[in-house]
Design a protein around this motif. Structure first.
Motif, PDB file in Angstrom:
ATOM      1  N   SER A  86     -49.628 -28.141 -37.188  1.00 38.22           N
ATOM      2  CA  SER A  86     -51.050 -28.053 -36.844  1.00 38.22           C
ATOM      3  C   SER A  86     -51.445 -29.114 -35.818  1.00 38.22           C
ATOM      4  O   SER A  86     -52.156 -28.811 -34.851  1.00 38.22           O
ATOM      5  CB  SER A  86     -51.902 -28.209 -38.109  1.00 38.22           C
ATOM      6  OG  SER A  86     -51.642 -27.176 -39.016  1.00 38.22           O
ATOM      7  N   PHE A 145     -53.437 -18.997 -44.509  1.00 37.36           N
ATOM      8  CA  PHE A 145     -53.407 -20.166 -43.626  1.00 37.36           C
ATOM      9  C   PHE A 145     -52.071 -20.247 -42.882  1.00 37.36           C
ATOM     10  O   PHE A 145     -52.041 -20.472 -41.677  1.00 37.36           O
ATOM     11  CB  PHE A 145     -53.646 -21.454 -44.425  1.00 37.36           C
ATOM     12  CG  PHE A 145     -53.598 -22.700 -43.584  1.00 37.36           C
ATOM     13  CD1 PHE A 145     -54.666 -23.045 -42.774  1.00 37.36           C
ATOM     14  CD2 PHE A 145     -52.483 -23.521 -43.594  1.00 37.36           C
ATOM     15  CE1 PHE A 145     -54.624 -24.187 -41.985  1.00 37.36           C
ATOM     16  CE2 PHE A 145     -52.431 -24.666 -42.820  1.00 37.36           C
ATOM     17  CZ  PHE A 145     -53.503 -25.003 -42.011  1.00 37.36           C
ATOM     18  N   ARG A 148     -51.976 -17.828 -40.049  1.00 35.23           N
ATOM     19  CA  ARG A 148     -52.849 -18.244 -38.946  1.00 35.23           C
ATOM     20  C   ARG A 148     -52.218 -19.384 -38.143  1.00 35.23           C
ATOM     21  O   ARG A 148     -52.303 -19.397 -36.915  1.00 35.23           O
ATOM     22  CB  ARG A 148     -54.236 -18.640 -39.467  1.00 35.23           C
ATOM     23  CG  ARG A 148     -55.036 -17.457 -39.997  1.00 35.23           C
ATOM     24  CD  ARG A 148     -56.499 -17.778 -40.270  1.00 35.23           C
ATOM     25  NE  ARG A 148     -56.734 -18.965 -41.071  1.00 35.23           N
ATOM     26  CZ  ARG A 148     -56.727 -19.007 -42.404  1.00 35.23           C
ATOM     27  NH1 ARG A 148     -56.488 -17.893 -43.102  1.00 35.23           N
ATOM     28  NH2 ARG A 148     -56.982 -20.125 -43.046  1.00 35.23           N
ATOM     29  N   SER A 202     -57.151 -21.403 -47.728  1.00 38.80           N
ATOM     30  CA  SER A 202     -55.708 -21.346 -47.993  1.00 38.80           C
ATOM     31  C   SER A 202     -55.144 -19.939 -47.832  1.00 38.80           C
ATOM     32  O   SER A 202     -53.995 -19.786 -47.416  1.00 38.80           O
ATOM     33  CB  SER A 202     -55.400 -21.883 -49.386  1.00 38.80           C
ATOM     34  OG  SER A 202     -56.020 -21.100 -50.375  1.00 38.80           O
ATOM     35  N   TRP A 224     -51.729 -26.719 -46.511  1.00 33.69           N
ATOM     36  CA  TRP A 224     -52.058 -27.554 -45.356  1.00 33.69           C
ATOM     37  C   TRP A 224     -51.049 -28.667 -45.116  1.00 33.69           C
ATOM     38  O   TRP A 224     -50.623 -28.880 -43.994  1.00 33.69           O
ATOM     39  CB  TRP A 224     -53.467 -28.137 -45.510  1.00 33.69           C
ATOM     40  CG  TRP A 224     -54.482 -27.099 -45.875  1.00 33.69           C
ATOM     41  CD1 TRP A 224     -55.117 -26.255 -45.010  1.00 33.69           C
ATOM     42  CD2 TRP A 224     -54.936 -26.776 -47.176  1.00 33.69           C
ATOM     43  NE1 TRP A 224     -55.958 -25.429 -45.712  1.00 33.69           N
ATOM     44  CE2 TRP A 224     -55.870 -25.724 -47.047  1.00 33.69           C
ATOM     45  CE3 TRP A 224     -54.652 -27.266 -48.455  1.00 33.69           C
ATOM     46  CZ2 TRP A 224     -56.521 -25.162 -48.141  1.00 33.69           C
ATOM     47  CZ3 TRP A 224     -55.303 -26.708 -49.548  1.00 33.69           C
ATOM     48  CH2 TRP A 224     -56.221 -25.669 -49.379  1.00 33.69           C
ATOM     49  N   VAL A 256     -58.094 -20.609 -36.734  1.00 41.98           N
ATOM     50  CA  VAL A 256     -57.384 -21.089 -37.922  1.00 41.98           C
ATOM     51  C   VAL A 256     -58.378 -21.573 -38.974  1.00 41.98           C
ATOM     52  O   VAL A 256     -58.159 -21.398 -40.177  1.00 41.98           O
ATOM     53  CB  VAL A 256     -56.378 -22.203 -37.545  1.00 41.98           C
ATOM     54  CG1 VAL A 256     -55.649 -22.735 -38.769  1.00 41.98           C
ATOM     55  CG2 VAL A 256     -55.367 -21.682 -36.525  1.00 41.98           C
ATOM     56  N   PHE A 296     -60.838 -23.908 -43.319  1.00 35.15           N
ATOM     57  CA  PHE A 296     -59.396 -23.679 -43.304  1.00 35.15           C
ATOM     58  C   PHE A 296     -58.939 -23.111 -44.650  1.00 35.15           C
ATOM     59  O   PHE A 296     -58.126 -23.709 -45.351  1.00 35.15           O
ATOM     60  CB  PHE A 296     -58.624 -24.969 -42.984  1.00 35.15           C
ATOM     61  CG  PHE A 296     -58.945 -25.521 -41.627  1.00 35.15           C
ATOM     62  CD1 PHE A 296     -58.237 -25.111 -40.518  1.00 35.15           C
ATOM     63  CD2 PHE A 296     -59.970 -26.438 -41.456  1.00 35.15           C
ATOM     64  CE1 PHE A 296     -58.530 -25.609 -39.257  1.00 35.15           C
ATOM     65  CE2 PHE A 296     -60.276 -26.935 -40.192  1.00 35.15           C
ATOM     66  CZ  PHE A 296     -59.551 -26.525 -39.102  1.00 35.15           C
TER      67      PHE A 296
END
Length: 148
Positions: A41, A132, A135, A129, A34, A121, A127
């Motif tokens: 994002s 991710f 996505r 992992s 992330w 997503v 969310f």
């Protein structure tokens, strides 16, 4: 329940804003996957929710998505680094050329709905992992495609 007025995603069980807050928390933790994709994002979310665009009308978000899609995360990070240096109190003048010339083609949100949204997503809202990165890349591509 009505879909999101800006991106067209379902608002059930959680709204786009609620999912975005979750994603921000994950991104600010700076842990993979992330953290490294935080800027990408945020750019996707803002361009899919243009009522929340900053004063630059999405120029930085647009430039960041293009850098990411064309050159990967390294290219996106280089753009962010140049923008930060350009915003330094030691540097006077206008924003970096790459950002200044990168505003989306029009200010109004696309009329078509986005093929990938924050809800896609988020998967189950957490969310996960696993996949991710894939996505987020699909989200970035769908965002740029809709605005182009």
């Amino acid at each position: 329940m009505e879909p999101c007025a800006e991106c067209g995603a379902p608002m059930d069980p959680r709204s786009c804003d609620e999912l975005f807050q979750t994603l921000l928390a994950l991104g600010h933790a700076r842990q993979a996957p992330w953290g490294p994709l935080h800027g990408v994002s945020v750019s996707c979310f803002l361009l899919q929710h243009p009522s929340q665009l900053p004063a630059d009308d999405g120029a930085m978000a647009w430039a960041l998505l293009h850098a990411y899609l064309e050159g990967g995360l390294d290219e996106a990070n280089q753009l962010v680094g140049r923008a930060r240096r350009g915003n330094s109190h030691r540097v006077q003048g206008t924003p970096a050329q790459a950002v200044r010339d990168a505003a989306p083609p029009h200010r109004d949100a696309p009329h078509a709905r986005f093929s990938v949204t924050i809800h896609d997503v988020a998967v189950d809202g957490s969310f996960p992992s696993a996949e991710f990165t894939e996505r987020v890349k699909a989200w970035a591509a769908a965002t740029v495609e809709a605005w182009s």
